[in-house]
Design an enzyme around this catalytic site. Structure first.
Site, PDB file in Angstrom:
ATOM      1  N   GLU A 210      -3.360 -17.849  -3.169  1.00 53.30           N
ATOM      2  CA  GLU A 210      -4.018 -16.759  -3.572  1.00 53.30           C
ATOM      3  C   GLU A 210      -5.098 -16.355  -2.704  1.00 53.30           C
ATOM      4  O   GLU A 210      -5.951 -15.500  -3.260  1.00 53.30           O
ATOM      5  CB  GLU A 210      -4.029 -16.382  -5.027  1.00 53.30           C
ATOM      6  CG  GLU A 210      -2.824 -16.653  -5.801  1.00 53.30           C
ATOM      7  CD  GLU A 210      -3.019 -16.591  -7.268  1.00 53.30           C
ATOM      8  OE1 GLU A 210      -3.888 -15.819  -7.792  1.00 53.30           O
ATOM      9  OE2 GLU A 210      -1.951 -16.788  -8.047  1.00 53.30           O
ATOM     10  N   LYS A 342       2.427  -9.691 -16.823  1.00 52.45           N
ATOM     11  CA  LYS A 342       3.167  -9.852 -15.397  1.00 52.45           C
ATOM     12  C   LYS A 342       4.398  -9.384 -15.514  1.00 52.45           C
ATOM     13  O   LYS A 342       5.045  -9.743 -16.034  1.00 52.45           O
ATOM     14  CB  LYS A 342       3.227 -11.514 -14.864  1.00 52.45           C
ATOM     15  CG  LYS A 342       1.817 -12.006 -14.681  1.00 52.45           C
ATOM     16  CD  LYS A 342       2.363 -13.614 -14.636  1.00 52.45           C
ATOM     17  CE  LYS A 342       1.028 -14.283 -13.752  1.00 52.45           C
ATOM     18  NZ  LYS A 342       1.347 -15.806 -13.878  1.00 52.45           N
TER      19      LYS A 342
HETATM   20  P1  PGA Z   1       1.832 -17.928 -10.439  1.00 55.35           P
HETATM   21  O1  PGA Z   1       0.380 -18.046 -10.780  1.00 55.35           O
HETATM   22  O2  PGA Z   1       2.154 -16.371 -10.147  1.00 55.35           O
HETATM   23  O3  PGA Z   1       2.323 -18.977  -9.394  1.00 55.35           O
HETATM   24  O4  PGA Z   1       2.581 -18.267 -11.991  1.00 55.35           O
HETATM   25  C1  PGA Z   1      -0.437 -17.474 -11.507  1.00 55.35           C
HETATM   26  C2  PGA Z   1      -1.075 -17.653 -12.786  1.00 55.35           C
HETATM   27  O5  PGA Z   1      -0.571 -18.588 -12.939  1.00 55.35           O
HETATM   28  O6  PGA Z   1      -1.687 -16.646 -13.390  1.00 55.35           O
HETATM   29 ZN    ZN Z   2      -1.760 -18.369 -15.065  1.00 61.59          ZN
END
Ligand code: PGA
Ligand code: ZN
Length: 431
Positions: A210, A342
């Site tokens: 990221e 998400k």
């Molecule tokens: P991921 O990580 O998109 O790989 O799940 C992001 C998070 O854990 O917040």
């Molecule tokens: Zn997370």
């Protein structure tokens, strides 16, 4: 004919920030307006997330999405053609019914989400509005826009950085910044200072998935010390202008109440894990901790929230998977106080919004979040502002797929000059 009804849906395979295939959908309306969106992908996923459908097999490490793309182009296109995008909930209900499983495992949440988001973009375009305005109208709060407090990663670890450090994200927030733009200014200085410090120490191994610095730390505390030093080196007061947020992502190294910290070569039970985190909260200016315990450790979440929840934001990511029912249950038990949102954990915008509504009703906070696999798609920025969630987490302050989101929020803040306020620290506990 109605201008907002779907005339045509097209899916295609595009590529994400890890160089893996992902699903893009385009939705064309009868009135000529169009929308486009791309599904993101996680790496440290919760086991109760909706399914990100992959082909398996040899091509691209098994990550290909030809089946999901084909679902968009055939079954989904047939089912939603003629649907009115002015009714997002109705459209998403069609997607949910068509899939017919509790976790989108038949069509793939990557297929359904790309269409759900593309339809929202098309509806906004038909209305001649930016997406966030269109979403805010549906929520009934166009008069009081809130620019989110950004949570920005400085060091990346866990599954996103070869597990060089157990904790997944070392992030900062700038509760005393006066605007979103200023929060980015301050973050840029801290990010830069952290890079310089690590270069000096000879501990820099590149950047993680990221965009955060990928460190070679000796202990997890070493990373926290370095982060405090970076905040100071950038000229800010830790715990005042700039504070620390952590995403422990404990489901990655904890199961059945047992947590294995690889970096430090020790295994902790749930109570010892909580004691460790409480110790960090006492010593470092930490205002937010995500997934402090594993997804299967609801009792740990309750105990941890009871201990620190009045002054620290306790965020459920893998634990709540953007699911309204899980948010309600967690709120009843006192497990956590904030939900990470998400959209691809559920597979439609409507279900993600339902989790936010459940959170608000329960007095929980919310953070709209990107995934570790991202693209130039900026839909989540519009969700954070249009739904008035108050916080946004997109990864670090490097790499185009991250900066595309921060830059989109800057444009929106500018466009709202005088008609919006910056969330600042008011969205956090104990401020
Ligand atoms: P991921 O990580 O998109 O790989 O799940 C992001 C998070 O854990 O917040
Ligand atoms: Zn997370």
């Amino acid at each position: 004919m109605s201008a907002t009804r779907i005339a045509f849906v097209h899916g295609r395979r595009v590529w994400d920030s890890r160089g893996r295939p992902t699903v893009e959908a385009e939705v064309l309306l009868e009135g000529g307006a169009a929308g486009r969106a791309i599904a993101p992908a996680g790496a440290s996923t919760g086991s109760n997330e909706a399914l990100d459908l992959r082909d398996g097999g040899d091509a691209f490490g098994g990550f290909d999405v030809t089946r999901a793309v084909s679902h968009v182009n055939h079954e989904i296109a047939r089912a939603v053609t003629g649907a009115d995008t002015a009714d997002q909930a109705g459209l998403d209900a069609r997607l949910i019914a068509l899939d017919g499983t509790p976790n989108k495992s038949r069509l793939g949440a990557n297929a359904t989400l790309a269409v759900s988001m593309a339809a929202a973009h098309a509806a906004a375009a038909a209305a001649g509005e930016p997406l966030f305005v269109h979403l805010a109208e549906a929520e009934g709060h166009t008069g009081d826009y809130v620019l989110p407090l950004p949570q920005i990663q400085i060091f990346g670890g866990g599954a996103h950085a070869g597990r060089r450090v157990d904790i997944q994200d070392f992030l900062i927030v700038c509760p005393e910044a006066e605007s979103f733009a200023q929060a980015l200014d301050w973050t840029a200085e801290v990010y830069r200072a952290a890079g310089v410090l690590m270069k000096e120490a000879g501990t820099l191994a590149g950047v993680a998935d990221e965009g955060g610095w990928w460190p070679a730390f000796k202990t997890n505390e070493d990373a926290l010390e370095t982060l405090v030093a970076a905040i100071e080196r950038a000229g800010f007061k830790p715990g005042k202008q700039v504070c620390i947020a952590l995403d422990i992502a404990a489901s990655e190294f904890g199961h059945g109440g047992s947590y294995t910290l690889g970096l430090e070569g020790r295994t902790l039970d749930s109570a010892a894990m909580i004691a460790l985190l409480k110790g960090w909260i006492g010593r470092y200016p930490i205002v937010s901790i995500e997934d402090p315990l594993a997804e299967d450790d609801a009792e740990g979440f309750v105990a941890f929230t009871r201990a620190v929840g009045a002054r620290v934001q306790v965020v459920g990511d893998d634990f709540l998977v953007s699911d309204a029912a899980r948010v309600r249950e967690a709120a009843l038990r006192g497990a956590g106080n904030t939900v990470l949102l998400k959209p691809n954990q559920r597979g439609t915008l409507t279900e993600t919004l339902a989790a936010w509504h459940a959170a608000k009703a329960a007095g929980f906070g919310g953070i709209v979040s990107a995934r570790s696999g991202e693209t130039e798609d900026t839909t989540i920025v519009h969700l954070a502002i249009g739904w008035g969630v108050g916080q946004l987490k997109v990864g670090s302050f490097a790499r185009g797929e991250r900066m595309a989101k921060w830059n989109e929020a800057l444009r929106i803040e500018e466009s709202l000059a005088g008609r919006a306020r910056f969330a600042g620290g008011a969205v956090l506990r104990g401020f």
